[in-house]
Write a protein that holds these residues in place. Structure first.
Motif, PDB file in Angstrom:
ATOM      1  N   VAL A 197       7.890  -3.481  -0.473  1.00 40.31           N
ATOM      2  CA  VAL A 197       7.458  -2.330  -1.324  1.00 40.31           C
ATOM      3  C   VAL A 197       8.150  -3.005  -2.479  1.00 40.31           C
ATOM      4  N   LEU A 198       9.124  -3.518  -2.430  1.00 41.02           N
ATOM      5  CA  LEU A 198       9.852  -4.419  -3.774  1.00 41.02           C
ATOM      6  C   LEU A 198       8.699  -5.198  -4.575  1.00 41.02           C
ATOM      7  N   ILE A 199       8.250  -5.873  -3.680  1.00 40.62           N
ATOM      8  CA  ILE A 199       7.188  -6.863  -4.314  1.00 40.62           C
ATOM      9  C   ILE A 199       5.817  -6.029  -4.751  1.00 40.62           C
ATOM     10  N   PRO A 242      -4.583   3.300   3.496  1.00 41.74           N
ATOM     11  CA  PRO A 242      -4.878   2.183   2.731  1.00 41.74           C
ATOM     12  C   PRO A 242      -6.323   1.931   2.779  1.00 41.74           C
ATOM     13  N   MET A 243      -6.986   1.801   3.908  1.00 41.16           N
ATOM     14  CA  MET A 243      -8.470   1.560   4.138  1.00 41.16           C
ATOM     15  C   MET A 243      -8.906   2.340   2.799  1.00 41.16           C
ATOM     16  N   VAL A 244      -8.736   3.605   2.664  1.00 48.21           N
ATOM     17  CA  VAL A 244      -9.682   4.277   1.799  1.00 48.21           C
ATOM     18  C   VAL A 244      -9.077   3.938   0.575  1.00 48.21           C
ATOM     19  N   SER A 245      -7.785   4.152   0.322  1.00 47.85           N
ATOM     20  CA  SER A 245      -7.529   3.785  -1.292  1.00 47.85           C
ATOM     21  C   SER A 245      -7.282   2.752  -1.962  1.00 47.85           C
ATOM     22  N   SER A 246      -7.068   1.384  -0.854  1.00 41.99           N
ATOM     23  CA  SER A 246      -7.158   0.205  -1.847  1.00 41.99           C
ATOM     24  C   SER A 246      -8.527  -0.390  -2.004  1.00 41.99           C
ATOM     25  N   ILE A 247      -9.461   0.081  -0.873  1.00 42.55           N
ATOM     26  CA  ILE A 247     -10.745  -0.736  -0.890  1.00 42.55           C
ATOM     27  C   ILE A 247     -11.923   0.205  -1.487  1.00 42.55           C
ATOM     28  N   LEU A 248     -11.919   1.496  -1.164  1.00 44.21           N
ATOM     29  CA  LEU A 248     -13.057   2.411  -1.418  1.00 44.21           C
ATOM     30  C   LEU A 248     -13.072   2.675  -2.692  1.00 44.21           C
ATOM     31  N   ILE A 249     -11.931   2.888  -3.277  1.00 45.74           N
ATOM     32  CA  ILE A 249     -12.002   3.197  -4.855  1.00 45.74           C
ATOM     33  C   ILE A 249     -12.942   1.898  -5.690  1.00 45.74           C
ATOM     34  N   GLN A 263       6.057  13.512  -7.989  1.00 44.46           N
ATOM     35  CA  GLN A 263       5.581  14.008  -6.805  1.00 44.46           C
ATOM     36  C   GLN A 263       6.959  13.674  -5.786  1.00 44.46           C
ATOM     37  N   GLU A 264       7.014  14.577  -5.050  1.00 46.87           N
ATOM     38  CA  GLU A 264       8.004  14.504  -3.922  1.00 46.87           C
ATOM     39  C   GLU A 264       7.565  13.680  -2.641  1.00 46.87           C
ATOM     40  N   ASP A 265       6.345  13.873  -2.348  1.00 53.03           N
ATOM     41  CA  ASP A 265       5.622  13.314  -1.400  1.00 53.03           C
ATOM     42  C   ASP A 265       5.245  11.916  -1.612  1.00 53.03           C
ATOM     43  N   ALA A 266       5.750  11.009  -0.925  1.00 50.22           N
ATOM     44  CA  ALA A 266       5.326   9.573  -1.091  1.00 50.22           C
ATOM     45  C   ALA A 266       4.039   9.253  -1.116  1.00 50.22           C
ATOM     46  N   ARG A 267       2.994   9.634  -0.127  1.00 48.43           N
ATOM     47  CA  ARG A 267       1.984   9.336  -0.199  1.00 48.43           C
ATOM     48  C   ARG A 267       0.975   9.791  -1.504  1.00 48.43           C
ATOM     49  N   LYS A 268       1.364  11.084  -1.894  1.00 56.76           N
ATOM     50  CA  LYS A 268       0.832  11.646  -3.108  1.00 56.76           C
ATOM     51  C   LYS A 268       1.065  10.792  -4.334  1.00 56.76           C
ATOM     52  N   LEU A 269       2.583  10.094  -4.217  1.00 56.06           N
ATOM     53  CA  LEU A 269       3.132   9.571  -5.419  1.00 56.06           C
ATOM     54  C   LEU A 269       2.025   8.268  -5.542  1.00 56.06           C
ATOM     55  N   VAL A 270       1.664   7.544  -4.479  1.00 59.83           N
ATOM     56  CA  VAL A 270       0.953   6.475  -4.377  1.00 59.83           C
ATOM     57  C   VAL A 270      -0.549   6.743  -4.887  1.00 59.83           C
ATOM     58  N   ALA A 271      -0.799   7.854  -4.293  1.00 60.24           N
ATOM     59  CA  ALA A 271      -2.092   8.204  -4.637  1.00 60.24           C
ATOM     60  C   ALA A 271      -2.368   8.520  -6.169  1.00 60.24           C
ATOM     61  N   HIS A 327      -4.599  -3.980  -7.968  1.00 56.87           N
ATOM     62  CA  HIS A 327      -4.491  -2.925  -7.378  1.00 56.87           C
ATOM     63  C   HIS A 327      -5.047  -2.947  -5.986  1.00 56.87           C
ATOM     64  N   PHE A 328      -5.882  -3.656  -5.598  1.00 59.10           N
ATOM     65  CA  PHE A 328      -6.449  -3.709  -4.057  1.00 59.10           C
ATOM     66  C   PHE A 328      -5.130  -4.293  -3.256  1.00 59.10           C
ATOM     67  N   LEU A 329      -4.498  -5.536  -3.954  1.00 59.74           N
ATOM     68  CA  LEU A 329      -3.350  -6.038  -3.251  1.00 59.74           C
ATOM     69  C   LEU A 329      -2.317  -5.229  -3.321  1.00 59.74           C
ATOM     70  N   PHE A 330      -1.553  -4.558  -4.320  1.00 56.11           N
ATOM     71  CA  PHE A 330      -0.439  -3.875  -4.202  1.00 56.11           C
ATOM     72  C   PHE A 330      -0.854  -2.385  -3.709  1.00 56.11           C
ATOM     73  N   LYS A 331      -1.864  -1.734  -3.713  1.00 56.53           N
ATOM     74  CA  LYS A 331      -2.233  -0.469  -3.277  1.00 56.53           C
ATOM     75  C   LYS A 331      -2.195  -0.747  -1.680  1.00 56.53           C
ATOM     76  N   GLY A 332      -2.958  -1.534  -1.284  1.00 57.76           N
ATOM     77  CA  GLY A 332      -2.755  -1.775   0.366  1.00 57.76           C
ATOM     78  C   GLY A 332      -1.268  -2.244   0.656  1.00 57.76           C
ATOM     79  N   LEU A 333      -0.869  -2.835   0.047  1.00 61.88           N
ATOM     80  CA  LEU A 333       0.826  -3.077   0.350  1.00 61.88           C
ATOM     81  C   LEU A 333       1.578  -2.042   0.538  1.00 61.88           C
ATOM     82  N   LEU A 334       1.577  -1.153  -0.659  1.00 59.44           N
ATOM     83  CA  LEU A 334       2.292   0.032  -0.494  1.00 59.44           C
ATOM     84  C   LEU A 334       2.047   1.113   0.431  1.00 59.44           C
TER      85      LEU A 334
END
Lengths: 81, 118, 303, 233, 1046
Positions: E800-802, E667-674, E720-728, E760-767
């Motif tokens: 995850v629903l939200i 979450p640190m790298v994905s929601s903030i760094l990007i 994607q099959e891998d959850a993290r790859k999906l969110v990525a 994006h920052f909000l829901f990416k961190g959440l997911l």
């Protein structure tokens, strides 16, 4: 005038000796030819009014280098017998 | 006179480098190197030569007066002195290297020592 | 009129539409039976089903999301209804159209589908997932030509609010979008087929495809809600298409007639064509309707 | 084959470079700036008749210092390089005894060689020659001795002590020059003395004799270490 | 002050004195040797101190008491003092490092070592040409001796090649010097410089020979086979000595001698340097042997130094600073790495994983590598920045490209090596023993790297404005790295809250954008740090890396000029690289990430350089459209930011980097760094609104790139099959949206982009937090292995629903705000086709949202997850804070969107959004967030109550009490269909998203490798061939310089 002639002669002989040194098959002849080259060079220096250099070249150039070469050659020939 | 010395010197250097680069045997290479070294010394001395002048040693009293146009150039001769001794030092070192190389692989052919490449 | 004073009229409008929807479903089923040389069930059959279903009570459920399924579904249907003006010009029957506009309505169409997916997913039934993935995938393809059509209209009239679109189409048939931008209407009507889940694209709910579809899972009360939504959603979509492409309705009779015709367009196409597989329908939608949509936009842009 | 051609081409162009140098060489008629300075007041400032020695020892004394370090480092490397290689084959070689003439000749010539060597580096500032040449002659004398009777060996300890002491003294003379004379390695520490006599030109004779001893010791060190490994095997 | 000549007398005196102690025990002799080096170092330090602080003028030493042209003179100036000090210190440290070898080899080796250091010292000090030749010979013989300290055939053959090469060079050097004497009349350098003696034609050739042989001594690229063999064959300690000292000394001599050569030699030196820099770095890529790799890198660095020397007059007074910066980092890093090689004693770079047994050494290796690659806060960063700035002001763009390309190649092999060391397989590698005399030099090296970077930072014009406070705190955090993770976590969170309390308010009324981004970075940091409490043990190295990234990010926001911006950008890259590489299998991905970031950073640096050309100030407003090439600058900087934004073409690192990193790093790298990329784009586009090269407009192209990356990103995500790859992949999609919004360059477009960034920052961190919690519990990240977790993890399910509702943009939540703004922007802007495709991408977003929530939470519970607990509370807390923020943002968007609107209207005045209360009306439609929310909630509650009422008594059905297709399911696997959920999608448009981009990047790297592989074949190991290479190099240089033979 005579000196120029002598110098040319010396020059040619050094070059001949150098060619011999490079192209002979036997190593011993090559080393002696190198000694010869440096000897002729020291005589050339004498002609060019540089006695100090001539003495050094004679003593170190032809004397010691050839000596070390022969020692090493002796050592190497010793090995493969 | 100095032209002759110069030519011989240059030819010796060229021959030395030619021998250095074409001969397979390490000792022959070192011989090539010594020859080019002598060639360099001849060149240096022939630079110091001035037509019909004596050596830079003032042993005769007449040389003491107005020596400037009586003696040849002493500086290159001093340099050659050092150059010759350096030549000897380097040759001695190269020869001992050659000896060690020979003891390692019992051959003096330069192509056999290719362990370090790329 | 404040938001709260409008509520009774909205409920009234909702009641009328539900009954009209049930009526139309009954007629729809009867006509398709007649085409198949069958007598078909009586026209009032949907009412009977609904009453029966609302009377029943189910003694079993599959967790909270199971409830949310039908709730989302009906929410989608009612959502479209709430934010769409029924009768153009009348203060009472324009519902809450002032709060949101066309895009909100488009999202509510998907809202129902997504909710149904979540509900069915939670249901214990393994095959529901297959049905859902088919439904979602197909619906995304359906939505594409619709988006193109809506953008074409938005460009044409420089507005995204439905009331203004309908206002722009008043005054005679030639002002309808049908004539001003035939490509948009064509793309719209083709996507209407998909949105209705009519015959070529009804693989999702077809009983033969999956031995026991969602209806079995959602019995009694849940099925009741789903049935009301089915009726309401189809007729509301019909009205929406009417507003978009055929100049909306100024009074109830015009509303009924036009929506009836739009509704039956789906019936006639449906009974003639065989059922598509999902990837076939996706590929089909990405061919002809997509080109029509692009033409619609180009048509507007350069003319 | 193409390798030879490549070498030939490179050497040919190198010769071209040298030719360019040669063409611009026009055989100067008069001494250039530095040489004429040396010629004019070399004798008076340094007081040695042999101007080349004056240049080598004082004017460019730093070069000679470098020179000595080169030989010293070379001797050290060869010493440590050949000494510690234990790998060589260690069977005793049948020493061929040198002929009769060699032994008697070495007995006669050995002292003369040392004498000539000493003479050369003692009055380096008078006659041609100097420390290096004298040292070389002594070293060849030692070599001649080693050749004459292979069984004997030169005592390494003595040689290296001799070498180090003469080196140290040379450096000390340099520092003395710094303190008393004008700069490092200046020869005006001792009086210049009468021109042409043995004790003239400041410390040049001292410096040169110690250099001679040092070079002689070093070179004989090298030769004996080369000789040494022959004996060990 | 001690007369510098005593360096000579001390070293020589000690060398000769050692002759006496041949038989004495070696401890005594080695201590004497070290004392000699210490004395030398003291003398040069004393002079250095005098020159810097009491600026005495240079001190001439006349040997033999006569004026210079007639005797040899030495000069002790400021530069000489620095260089001799460096050499003596290196001598001292290498002496200490190789104490054991000297003890074993005895007095002779020490004499040779003393001779080498003496030779190098005098090379620097001497002002006489022949004297330089003599002491060059001293040092080359001594080096030849040093090489064979290690007795094997490799070192002896390397030594022989070395002596062969250096003797060939010295022949030509001697010839050159003699002819210079003949033509010039004197051998003294000052004499030559003052009265320009070398004017005649012949002197040209003599100078050529001398300078060429010195250049060859510096191992230029094609002719340095012998040098590389020496680096590989000799002891690591000797390698350190060679690369640090002898190359530096000869470099200084070249600097001295160039003064009397005529000016075109500066270009020759620069060309030689550039070829060497790019060539050796290119070949470095294929190196497997550690020492040979270091050899290539040191040859490359010397090449760079030569380039700097070549441009010394264009660089003006900055030359000293730049040269010193690059030199000191090369000197320290190279010797440090060689010493490490001496400690690790592993040839193959893969086996350097043994360093993992002692993590402190990994830190040392990291410091040295980052110094070499030119990352802040090390001196080479400041030097490289100043170099690029000066070169671009002088308009030398080709050279700038060359330098950047070369340093990129260098970064490739350096960090591949670092990756092996960090992540390689290490438990079967032998443990290396750590004698004190090997550790001390390395430690001193590291400390001096930091010391010098501290000193050199404020020499640069913009230097003082950098704020270093975060860096000091990171250093402090590194000191207490042994403390338990919980303590450190609290400290870090408290400090960040204090810092955000300090920074955020002062943006409150001035600049809404910086307020948003600073709050995203800082508050986001706090949120993503909370899960850190879960970790037991001391979690070494995590907190400094995390802080580095966050300080870089907040530095971006605080930066007022491009220099601070670039400084914090590079800090952020280091921090994020160190964070990502912590994942178990993340080495290849982190490596790809770093390469893209470094490549992007160099594009940006090039862009800044071109912008800065010709203007004095470094502030942002030099990026105006008026500047020449402004559209090229825009393109370059845009590419730099696009690598961080992972838009199409630069996205291949993202799935791996986010997927493989640790649970709470993702979450640190994905929601903030990007968001850094977004912030960058905002700054870029506000300063250069429009840029078009030739006839096509770049923002238009960016728009299309945004569309395609959104489309491809979303489709890839749904398959994607891998959850993290999906969110990525969904990140790529959303960033495609943002890029498209920004590229529209319209009020609403930007408003959409900024809303999307916030969303994006909000829901990416959440997911990512939710998925991280789930993965920690289920120990698997493949979605089809999960299922039915709603029963066990209701809180994560709601999060995850939200999250997916916001992501998909479904009405009640704030996602819809973004979508609505999007439609309005598209219709207003008139990009209809792209708009439609982007909406299609939005619809596909539903697919993967559903897949994510269905496969993990809905459906049937697997047997092994029967007794699984809810995700740890530390993961849940930040999720619910984010949920509350989402709810607030959805209900009252006007408090955020309105101020942004006002800020935007200064750039895009027309058709802004009109707000009254919660109803936003644009020129097209209207949207009342609050009403919609109320109506939808109302309808929702009514229906739910009705259903609950109707089925009030019903019982929950057990998992297997269902019947379907006339059978009863026993195994849960059969009932949860989550594998390859959208097979038909794949069938329908699968051809569209075959990963040809990844394939094309692989082809490029493949192609570069084959080139490197073929060119390195020229080093065929034959000593004679190397000598021939040297001669050929000279001959070709002569032909080029002289233009033909005569």
């Amino acid at each position: 005038m005579i000196f120029n002639l002598l110098a040319i002669l010396l020059g040619i002989s050094t070059i001949v000796f150098a060619l011999v040194a490079i192209y002979t098959k036997k190593l011993i002849f090559a080393i002696l030819a190198t000694g010869g080259v440096s000897l002729f060079a020291s005589i050339l220096y004498l002609l060019m009014a540089a006695p100090d250099v001539a003495l050094t070249e004679a003593a170190i150039g032809s004397g010691l280098t050839t000596l070390i070469f022969l020692f090493i050659l002796n050592k190497i020939k010793e090995e493969d017998v | 006179m100095e032209y002759i010395g110069l030519i011989t010197g240059f030819i010796l250097v060229i021959l030395g480098i030619w021998g250095f680069l074409t001969q397979k045997n390490i000792l022959k290479m070192i011989i090539g190197f010594t020859i080019s070294d002598t060639g360099i010394n001849v060149i240096i001395v022939s630079i110091s030569y001035l037509k019909n002048r004596t050596a830079p040693i003032l042993n005769r009293p007449d040389l003491l007066t107005d020596t400037v146009n009586k003696i040849t150039d002493p500086v290159p001769q001093a340099l050659v002195l050092t150059a010759i001794v350096i030549g000897v030092g380097v040759t001695a070192l190269m020869l001992s290297y050659a000896l060690r190389l020979y003891q390692e692989k019992n051959t003096l052919d330069i192509n056999n020592f290719k362990d370090l490449k790329w | 009129m404040g938001v709260f004073t409008k509520i009774p009229y909205v409920l009234l409008g909702l009641f009328i539409l539900i009954n009209y929807g049930l009526l139309v479903t009954g007629i729809f089923r009867r006509i398709s039976a007649r085409i198949g040389k069958r007598i078909g069930m009586p026209v009032y059959q949907p009412w009977i089903n609904l009453v029966k279903l609302y009377a029943k009570r189910s003694s079993v459920y599959h967790g909270i999301m199971f409830y949310l399924g039908p709730v989302f579904r009906l929410g989608g249907g009612v959502g479209i209804f709430l934010f769409m003006p029924l009768i153009f010009g009348s203060e009472y029957f324009s519902n809450f159209s002032f709060a949101g506009d066309l895009i909100l309505i488009m999202y509510f169409m998907f809202f129902g589908m997504l909710g149904m997916a979540l509900g069915a997913g939670e249901g214990g039934h393994p095959y529901s997932a297959i049905g859902i993935s088919r439904g979602l995938a197909q619906f995304t393809a359906i939505e594409l030509p619709l988006t193109f059509a809506i953008i074409a209209i938005a460009i044409q009239y420089q507005t995204l609010s439905l009331t203004e679109i309908v206002a722009a189409q008043q005054g005679g048939i030639t002002h309808w979008v049908l004539f001003t931008n035939p490509f948009a209407t064509a793309a719209g009507m083709l996507s209407f087929l998909g949105a209705m889940g009519a015959s070529p694209f009804n693989v999702v709910r077809a009983p033969q495809e999956i031995p026991i579809g969602p209806p079995v899972e959602f019995n009694s009360g849940f099925l009741a809600v789903l049935r009301t939504n089915a009726a309401l959603l189809h007729i509301v979509e019909a009205i929406l298409w009417m507003n978009l492409f055929f100049g909306g309705a100024t009074n109830w009779i015009e509303l009924f007639i036009k929506s009836f015709c739009v509704y039956f367009f789906a019936l006639f196409v449906g009974t003639v064509f065989p059922r598509f597989r999902v990837d076939q329908s996706i590929r089909w939608y990405l061919k002809v309707p997509l080109i029509l949509g692009i033409l619609a936009i180009l048509y507007i842009k350069f003319i | 084959m193409y390798k030879k051609l490549l070498v030939f081409a490179t050497i040919f162009i190198l010769a071209g470079i040298f030719l360019k140098l040669y063409q611009n060489f026009d055989g100067s008629k008069t001494l250039n700036k530095t040489a004429s300075y040396y010629a004019k007041n070399g004798a008076s400032e340094v007081g040695s008749t042999n101007i080349v020695t004056a240049i080598v020892v004082t004017y460019r004394g730093f070069d000679t210092l470098g020179e000595v370090t080169i030989l010293f480092v070379a001797a050290a490397i060869i010493g440590f390089f050949l000494k510690t290689n234990a790998k060589g084959t260690n069977r005793i070689r049948n020493l061929r005894f040198s002929s009769e003439i060699m032994i008697t000749a070495s007995k006669i010539l050995m002292p003369i060689m040392f004498l000539i060597g000493a003479y050369v580096f003692v009055n380096g500032h008078l006659s041609p020659g100097g420390g290096f040449q004298g040292g070389a002659i002594i070293a060849s004398g030692v070599a001649f001795f080693l050749l004459a009777n292979p069984t004997l060996s030169v005592n390494h300890k003595v040689l290296s002590v001799l070498e180090s002491t003469s080196g140290l003294i040379f450096v000390l003379l340099g520092i003395a020059g710094l303190i008393y004379g004008g700069g490092f390695l200046d020869n005006r520490v001792l009086p210049l003395g009468k021109f042409g006599t043995l004790f003239s030109a400041g410390i040049i004779p001292l410096v040169y004799s110690f250099i001679g001893l040092k070079v002689g010791a070093e070179l004989s060190n090298i030769i004996s270490s080369l000789q040494q490994i022959q004996k060990e095997e | 002050m001690v007369n510098p000549i005593h360096i000579v007398s001390i070293s020589l005196g000690v060398a000769f004195f050692l002759g006496f102690l041949r038989k004495a025990n070696h401890n005594l002799t080695s201590t004497i040797m070290l004392l000699a080096f210490a004395a030398n170092a003291f003398i040069s330090a004393q002079w250095l101190w005098a020159f810097i602080y009491s600026n005495t003028e240079p001190f001439y030493i006349f040997t033999a008491g006569f004026r210079p042209p007639y005797s040899i003179s030495l000069l002790m100036g400021r530069n000489e003092a620095i260089f001799t000090f460096l050499i003596n210190i290196a001598g001292l440290l290498s002496g200490i490092f190789m104490l054991k070898t000297y003890l074993r080899h005895g007095v002779y080796a020490m004499m040779a070592f003393l001779g080498l250091i003496l030779g190098l010292n005098i090379i620097i000090l001497t002002r006489d040409l022949f004297n330089f030749f003599v002491f060059m010979e001293v040092s080359s013989i001594a080096t030849a001796g040093m090489i064979i300290l290690i007795k094997n055939v490799k070192s002896v053959s390397a030594g022989f090649k070395y002596i062969v090469a250096s003797s060939l060079i010295s022949i030509l050097l001697l010839l050159g010097i003699v002819f210079i004497y003949y033509f010039g009349g004197s051998l003294n350098i000052d004499d030559m410089i003052t009265n320009h003696l070398l004017v005649s034609k012949g002197a040209e050739v003599a100078v050529f020979l001398v300078l060429m042989s010195i250049l060859l001594e510096l191992k230029p690229f094609p002719a340095n086979g012998w040098a590389l063999d020496v680096y590989e064959g000799s002891l690591p300690g000797i390698g350190a000595l060679l690369s640090a000292t002898s190359a530096t000394a000869v470099y200084f001599v070249l600097n001295k001698l160039l003064a009397f050569a005529n000016p075109y030699w500066y270009n020759v030196v620069a060309v030689v340097g550039m070829i060497s820099f790019i060539g050796s770095n290119l070949l470095g890529i294929k190196q497997k042997n550690a020492q040979r790799l270091l050899g290539y890198s040191s040859v490359g660095q010397i090449g760079l130094l030569l380039v700097i020397l070549g441009f010394s007059n264009t660089l003006g007074e900055k030359f000293e600073y730049i040269a010193f910066g690059v030199l000191i980092s090369h000197y320290l890093a190279k010797s440090g790495l060689f010493w490490l090689a001496g400690i690790v004693k592993q040839d193959n770079i893969k086996n350097w994983a043994a360093l993992q047994k002692k993590p402190i050494f990994l830190f040392f290796m990291g410091v040295f590598l980052f110094t070499l690659a030119g990352f802040p806060p090390f001196p080479s960063f400041f030097a490289k920045w100043q170099l690029i700035m000066e070169l671009s002001t002088a308009g030398m763009y080709a050279w700038v490209i060359g330098i950047l390309f070369g340093s990129f190649l260098e970064a490739v092999y350096l960090f591949r090596w670092f990756g092996y060391a960090m992540k390689g397989e290490h438990n079967d590698l032998p443990m290396f023993e750590l004698p004190w005399h090997k550790i001390l030099p390395v430690v001193i090296g590291v400390l001096s790297v930091f010391g010098i970077s501290y000193i050199s930072k404020d020499w640069l014009p913009g230097g003082t404005s950098l704020n270093f406070i975060p860096l000091y705190f990171i250093a402090f955090m590194y000191l207490i790295d042994f403390a338990p993770a919980k303590v450190k976590n609290t400290i870090v969170i408290l400090v960040i809250t204090y810092y955000s309390w300090l920074v955020i308010p002062n943006y409150y009324n001035t600049d809404i954008i910086r307020l948003i981004f600073s709050s995203i970075f800082l508050i986001g940091a706090i949120l993503t740090l909370i899960p850190g409490y879960l970790k037991k043990g001391s979690r070494k190295g995590f907190y400094p890396a995390a802080l580095l990234m966050f300080s870089g990010l907040i530095g971006l926001v605080e930066s007022t000029n491009i220099y601070q911006f670039f400084f914090s950008w590079e800090l952020m890259t280091i921090g994020s690289y160190l964070l990502i590489i912590r994942g178990k299998y993340s080495m290849p991905h982190a490596f790809k990430y770093l390469l893209f970031s470094v490549g992007g950073a160099y594009f940006m640096l090039m862009g800044f350089g071109m912008a800065h050309a010709g203007q004095a100030s470094l502030s942002f407003d030099i990026l105006r459209t008026g500047v020449p090439y402004s559209s090229i600058i825009f393109l370059l900087i845009a590419i730099g930011f696009m690598t961080k934004l992972a838009s199409l073409g630069f996205h291949i690192w993202l799935p791996g980097a986010y997927g493989e990193s640790e649970a709470d790093v993702a979450p640190m790298v994905s929601s903030i760094l990007i968001n850094a990329g977004v912030f960058g784009f905002i700054i870029l586009m506000t300063h250069i609104p429009d840029a078009n090269i030739g006839y096509f407009n770049i923002p238009y192209m960016l728009g299309w790139i945004g569309v395609i990356s959104a489309l491809v990103g979303n489709i890839m995500a749904s398959l994607q099959e891998d959850a993290r790859k999906l969110v990525a992949y969904s990140s790529i999609g959303v960033m495609g949206y943002v890029l498209f919004g920004m590229a529209m360059m319209s009020h609403l477009g930007w408003l959409t982009a900024i809303t999307y960034t916030i969303n994006h920052f909000l829901f990416k961190g959440l997911l990512f937090l939710a998925i991280g919690g789930v993965i920690l519990r289920t120990k698997t990240f493949n979605m089809y292995e999960m299922g039915g977790l709603i029963k066990k993890m209701p809180w994560s399910f709601i999060a995850v629903l939200i999250g997916i509702i916001t992501l998909a943009g479904i009405p009640p939540l704030s996602g819809y705000a973004g979508k609505w703004l999007f439609y309005n922007a598209i219709v207003l802007k008139g990009w209809y086709i792209q708009g439609a495709f982007i909406m299609f991408a939005g619809i596909i977003a539903f697919l993967y949202c559903f897949r994510l929530i269905y496969a993990i939470f809905l459906g049937q519970l697997k047997d092994e997850h029967r007794n699984i607990k809810e995700a740890s509370v530390w993961f849940i807390i930040p999720q619910y804070i984010i949920i509350i923020t989402i709810m607030l943002f959805s209900a009252f968007p006007q408090y955020v969107l309105n101020p942004i609107g006002n800020w935007l209207s200064q750039y895009f005045p027309n058709n802004a959004l009109v707000w009254n209360g919660s109803l936003a009306t644009s020129s097209l439609g209207y949207w009342n967030a609050f009403n919609i929310m109320m109506i939808v909630m109302g309808m929702f509650v009514v229906l739910l109550l009705f259903l609950l009422l109707v089925n009030r008594g019903s019982k929950k059905v057990g998992q297997f009490d269902i019947v379907y297709a006339a059978e009863r399911p026993e195994r849960p696997e059969t009932t949860h269909m989550a594998y390859n959920l959208y097979a038909h999608y794949n069938k329908a448009i699968g051809f569209l998203i075959t990963p040809w981009i990844t394939k094309s990047w692989d082809n490029i790297s493949e192609w570069v490798n084959t080139i490197a592989n073929h060119t390195r074949k020229i080093y065929n190991g034959n000593g004679q061939a190397y000598a021939l290479h040297i001669l050929i190099y000279i001959v070709i240089a002569y032909l080029i310089i002289n233009g033909g033979l005569f």
